[in-house]
Structures are given as structure tokens and as C-alpha cells.
Design an enzyme around this catalytic site. Structure first.
Site, short mmCIF file in Angstrom:
data_model
loop_
_atom_site.label_atom_id
_atom_site.label_comp_id
_atom_site.label_asym_id
_atom_site.label_seq_id
_atom_site.Cartn_x
_atom_site.Cartn_y
_atom_site.Cartn_z
N GLU A 101 53.32 44.42 -15.77
CA GLU A 101 53.38 45.69 -15.07
C GLU A 101 53.77 46.79 -16.05
OE1 GLU A 101 55.97 45.30 -11.70
OE2 GLU A 101 54.43 44.37 -10.47
N ARG A 160 57.12 54.89 -14.41
CA ARG A 160 56.77 55.40 -13.09
C ARG A 160 57.05 56.88 -12.91
NH1 ARG A 160 58.67 50.62 -8.90
NH2 ARG A 160 56.81 49.33 -9.13
N HIS A 190 57.39 56.21 -6.15
CA HIS A 190 56.24 55.39 -6.55
C HIS A 190 55.01 56.28 -6.61
CE1 HIS A 190 53.38 52.16 -6.89
NE2 HIS A 190 54.36 51.29 -6.97
N ARG A 224 64.06 52.84 -12.97
CA ARG A 224 63.96 51.38 -12.86
C ARG A 224 62.66 50.86 -13.48
NH1 ARG A 224 61.48 47.83 -8.95
NH2 ARG A 224 60.68 49.69 -7.94
N HIS A 243 60.57 55.49 -3.33
CA HIS A 243 60.36 54.04 -3.42
C HIS A 243 61.64 53.27 -3.71
CE1 HIS A 243 58.06 50.40 -3.89
NE2 HIS A 243 58.45 50.23 -5.15
#
Length: 525
Positions: free
Chosen positions: A111, A276, A230, A370, A335
Site C-alpha cells: 500500500e 494519504r 481518505h 497514519r 477516515h
């Protein structure tokens, strides 16, 4: 009701902790039926664990530190990364069917911002659901665990400086009934703050309730300003917004505007696989400019989409979108909250008798942003640690009953419905992807007014959590990770430290913003 340990929250962190505590008697208070109201069950990504050849916990920790934009506690995250493989094996022992090769090896994918393929999954995008199904089944067959569903915690009980229980209001059939749940130890595992925002990927129970009741009792809060949006929530007008998992971009899907132009390559060397916060701002900018933002999975995944990503495929089909042949409209959505109740490396808060795990906690492992798939890992690692410490402490149920504090009001639970909607719009508009001092001051004024006018505990606690986030964002006059200040667009090296504040300090910051009082140089430490 009395119990040696009360766990508030029926998600991954809470249930895993309860199972690890067995045979200690535990009472789990859950606002919704366990497995149904938890953000954990909605997680599409998986669990990050350095278990493959050429990977290591040290590299996993390094990637986490890089994503966290200077605020990660490096010692804590290295410990988490080293515990990861053991916690994955715990979940395998509980029956979680992680994807495997024909030879039986765990399949690991990559990811964004990970330097290796280290995400363990279930059928592509069903890890959260599968993990929760296994945990719920295990909890149901464990005699030491008592589950009380439909109980919403409204306050902590503090006696002689120590947390001694929870006041909760029953929901189904008992809308006006409050009860005292007394305990030798209380563990908050109530999840995040998604429903403080108008657009979120989280279930309604993720409304900041645990953060609020801990702060009201005096607990220290850390990094509250850092909210992760997100970048690829599916923009079809649903609340909560369905999620187009980051794994799609990991498998080669691209982000394009309405003209079919890729826009992330010009913003970051890793393009769609950038951290992100950067991708979310890129998507936000395209939407604000009127060009729209879409996820193009046609070439990278194509006809295999329904089999490889069934959850996303179902959400798309429900809106008349075929991801095999169509672009998927996306927008940023709240998110994950990197901030929360401050804890040490073992999950203990600043209040004696209170522990916090999962998204409601701020352990220092996420920093300002994160890293993907570290949230489920953090939940199980810290749940295991708290359970180990509580087993050693051997808490006992209090010997004497006492009445809960009076609720003060018992209106219909929907009495603040319009005010809650107004709070959520205010947070999205003024404390969202991009912030500035004027907007944050406006948000603080609105939040204070909504809290004062609250008719229900739900709005009161949501406003308190919103106040903590907005005040922390107002105090941090720089941009870092998930916190973007348009009026302070660059990071300030002097502010590369975690923020800490109490609810009282958040109120002081709000009063100062409304009065035009000058701020100190940066976040409290």
C-alpha cells in the site's frame, strides 16, 4: 453492575483485549451489536506486518516514521512493528482466513508509502469483516466475557482520583435509562471521530464519544489536530461514504480528472502512492477547481475487479457504476484520527484506572499521518499489552454499589438531530482537509454555542470532541501531515513535536480565538 474490568467498545481493539484477558471476568459495553457498529469491520486494507523475505520490523518502523511527518515516537513504533507477526498469528489461531498461496504462505500486498509488500488481507478488501467475524464468534463462546449491547457510555465515574466505572445509557427499548457499571479498571476502545464530519467512511458510532468522556474526566489528549482524510471515498452521496480501498492504487489504479488527465504525478514523485494527506489534498484541489476526481481501475484491474475487490464492486454497482468499464467518482472523507487520549507505550492514560486502545488512543505510532494498515495492527498490539498488564494487576470489582450521577435531562434521543447535522457541516467546512485561522475561529465559536445549547448527551460529547480537534488545529500554526493550514502552508521545524492539551486548555484556546488573544508560539508539550 460490577466487574473487574469494563471495556467500552465492541470493535477489534475491545474484543481482542477481552479475549486476551480470559479467564479474567470482563464486561464489554457496546453501543451497537458487536461486529456491526465498529469501524474495524469496515476496514478494507488489512494488517501491516513485516513477515516477508527481505522485509523487517526495522524497515516497517522506518516507513511509519517517514509517513508520520516528524512526530512518530520511534521507540514505540519499533516495538509495535516487532510485535506484529505474533499478533497476526494470534488472529490466525482465532480463525481469521488471511489470503494464502497454494503452498500455504501468507499473501502480502503493498500500500501507499510502504517500501515492501507487507499487508495481509482477506479476499482483497474484506479483512476487517473477516477479522470481526472470527473475534465475535470467539467472544460468544468465552464464558469470562459478558457483552452488554446497546449501551452508550455517557461519562466516566471517578472516585478519589481514580476511574472506577462508566455511566451508560441503554438504547434499544430503554432510551431514558442510565446505569452505573462499576469496575476495578476501565478500558476505552470506542473508536474514532468520523461522524463529527459531514463526509466520513466510518459508522455512526464513531462520533468521538470516548474521547469526550475521557477529556471531561480530566484525561490528557494528544495530537487531536491530526485527522486523516481518505482520498478515495466513493462520491455517491451516501452517509457513511463507501470506501475505494487504497489497495486499488497499490495495484496500479490511477487518479484522473474529468478530462482524463492524471494529476498526482505533478504533485509527488510517488504519484497515486504518495502519503494519504498529499493525495487527499490533490483530490480536494481538483474538486474545488471544478475538474472532479475519479479513480480509473479499468486498465490495472479490469475484469478481475468484482472477484478481487467485492466490497468496492458492490458499492459501485449500487450506484449504477461498473468499475470494470467506468471511472469511479471519489472525494476526500474523514477516515482516521491520529490523535486521541494520550497513552504511554502500554496503553495507560494519564488517569489512574483508565486505559485506552485503538483509534480513541494516541500512542505516538501514527504521528501526523497514519501509514496505511497500521491501524488494525496498533489495535491488536496495544490490546494485547493492556490485557497483559491488567492480568498482572488483577483488578477486582468494587465491593460497594452507588448511584450513578444524575443525567440531568432525558429528552428524546433525536432532539438534537438538526444541531448534530450543523456540527458535522461546520467541521467539514472549517476543520477539514484545508484549514486557516479565520475558519478555525469560526468553527470554535459555533462548537461552543452548540455545546451550550445541547439537549442530549450525544451532542454534548460530540461538541467536546470537536472542540478538542478545532482548538488543537488553531494552536498549530504550520502544516504537517494530516493538518494543512492554508495560512501557514509549510512545516515549522520548531513545531516538530506532539501536541498535548486538556479539555480546559481547549476551552481557553477557544476563548482566546474569540477574543483575539495572541497565541503562544505553538502546540503545548
Amino acid at each position: 453492575m460490577r466487574s473487574p474490568v469494563i471495556i467500552v467498545g465492541g470493535g477489534l481493539a475491545g474484543l481482542f483485549c477481552a479475549l486476551k484477558l480470559a479467564p479474567t471476568q470482563v464486561t464489554v459495553l457496546a453501543a451497537a451489536p458487536i461486529g456491526h457498529g465498529a469501524s474495524s469491520a469496515w476496514a478494507q486494507g488489512g494488517i501491516a506486518a513485516a513477515m516477508g523475505e527481505g522485509d523487517s520490523p526495522e524497515q516497517h518502523a522506518a516507513d511509519t516514521v517517514a509517513a508520520g511527518a516528524g512526530l512518530v515516537d520511534e521507540a514505540v513504533v519499533l516495538g509495535m512493528a516487532r510485535d506484529a507477526a505474533d499478533r497476526v498469528h494470534d488472529l490466525l489461531d482465532l480463525g481469521v482466513p488471511f489470503d494464502r498461496t497454494l503452498e500455504g504462505k501468507l499473501i502480502q500486498s503493498r500500500e501507499a508509502a510502504h517500501s515492501a509488500r507487507r499487508i495481509v488481507r482477506v479476499r482483497g478488501d474484506m479483512a476487517g469483516k473477516a477479522i470481526m467475524q472470527a473475534l465475535v464468534a470467539a467472544v460468544r463462546r468465552t464464558p469470562s466475557i459478558t457483552v452488554c449491547e446497546g449501551e452508550v457510555a455517557e461519562a466516566l465515574i471517578v472516585r478519589e482520583g481514580r476511574v472506577a466505572g462508566v455511566v451508560a445509557r441503554g438504547q434499544a427499548g430503554r432510551a431514558k435509562e442510565t446505569r452505573a457499571f462499576l469496575a476495578g479498571a476501565v478500558v476505552l476502545a470506542t473508536g474514532g471521530v468520523g461522524h463529527l464530519y459531514a463526509v466520513t467512511t466510518n459508522p455512526p458510532q464513531a462520533n468521538g464519544n470516548g474521547l469526550a468522556i475521557a477529556a471531561e474526566a480530566g484525561a490528557l489528549v494528544a495530537d487531536a489536530e491530526f485527522v486523516q482524510f481518505h482520498p478515495t471515498a466513493i462520491d455517491i452521496g451516501r452517509d457513511p461514504a463507501p470506501l475505494a480501498t487504497e489497495a486499488l492504487r497499490g495495484e496500479g489504479a490511477t487518479l484522473v480528472n474529468r478530462a482524463g488527465e492524471r494529476f498526482m504525478a505533478a504533485l509527488h514523485p510517488d504519484a497515486e502512492l504518495a502519503p494519504r494527506d498529499i493525495v487527499a489534498r490533490g483530490v480536494f484541489a481538483e474538486i474545488q477547481a471544478g475538474r472532479g476526481a475519479f479513480l480509473d481501475c479499468r486498465a490495472a484491474i479490469g475484469a478481475e475487479f468484482p472477484e478481487r475487490f467485492p466490497t468496492v464492486a458492490a458499492a459501485c454497482r449500487g450506484a449504477g457504476i461498473d468499475p470494470v468499464t467506468d471511472l469511479i467518482p471519489v472525494a476526500p472523507a474523514e477516515h482516521y484520527h491520529m490523535g486521541g487520549i494520550w497513552t504511554d507505550e502500554r496503553g495507560a492514560t494519564s488517569l489512574p484506572g483508565l486505559w485506552a486502545i485503538g483509534e480513541v488512543a494516541s500512542t505516538g505510532v501514527h504521528g501526523a499521518n497514519r501509514l496505511a494498515s497500521n491501524s488494525l495492527l496498533e489495535a491488536v498490539v496495544f490490546a494485547d499489552r493492556v490485557a497483559a498488564d491488567l492480568r498482572a494487576l488483577a483488578p477486582v470489582a468494587p465491593s460497594a454499589e452507588f448511584a450513578p450521577p444524575p443525567a440531568g435531562f432525558e429528552p428524546h434521543p433525536d432532539a438534537d438531530g438538526e444541531a448534530i447535522a450543523a456540527l458535522r457541516r461546520l467541521m467539514s467546512d472549517k476543520v477539514g482537509v484545508v484549514r486557516d485561522a479565520a475558519g478555525l475561529a469560526e468553527a470554535l465559536a459555533g462548537i461552543v454555542a452548540l455545546e451550550r445549547a445541547a439537549l442530549t448527551p450525544a451532542l454534548r460529547n460530540m461538541a467536546r470532541s470537536a472542540l478538542l480537534i478545532a482548538a488543537s488545529a488553531y494552536a498549530r500554526r504550520e502544516s504537517r501531515g494530516g493538518h494543512m493550514r492554508a495560512d501557514h502552508p509549510a512545516p515549522d521545524p520548531a513545531l516538530a513535536r506532539r501536541s498535548r492539551l486538556t479539555l480546559g486548555e481547549a476551552r481557553w484556546l477557544a476563548e482566546g480565538a474569540l477574543a483575539g488573544r495572541p497565541l503562544s508560539p505553538g502546540p503545548s508539550t
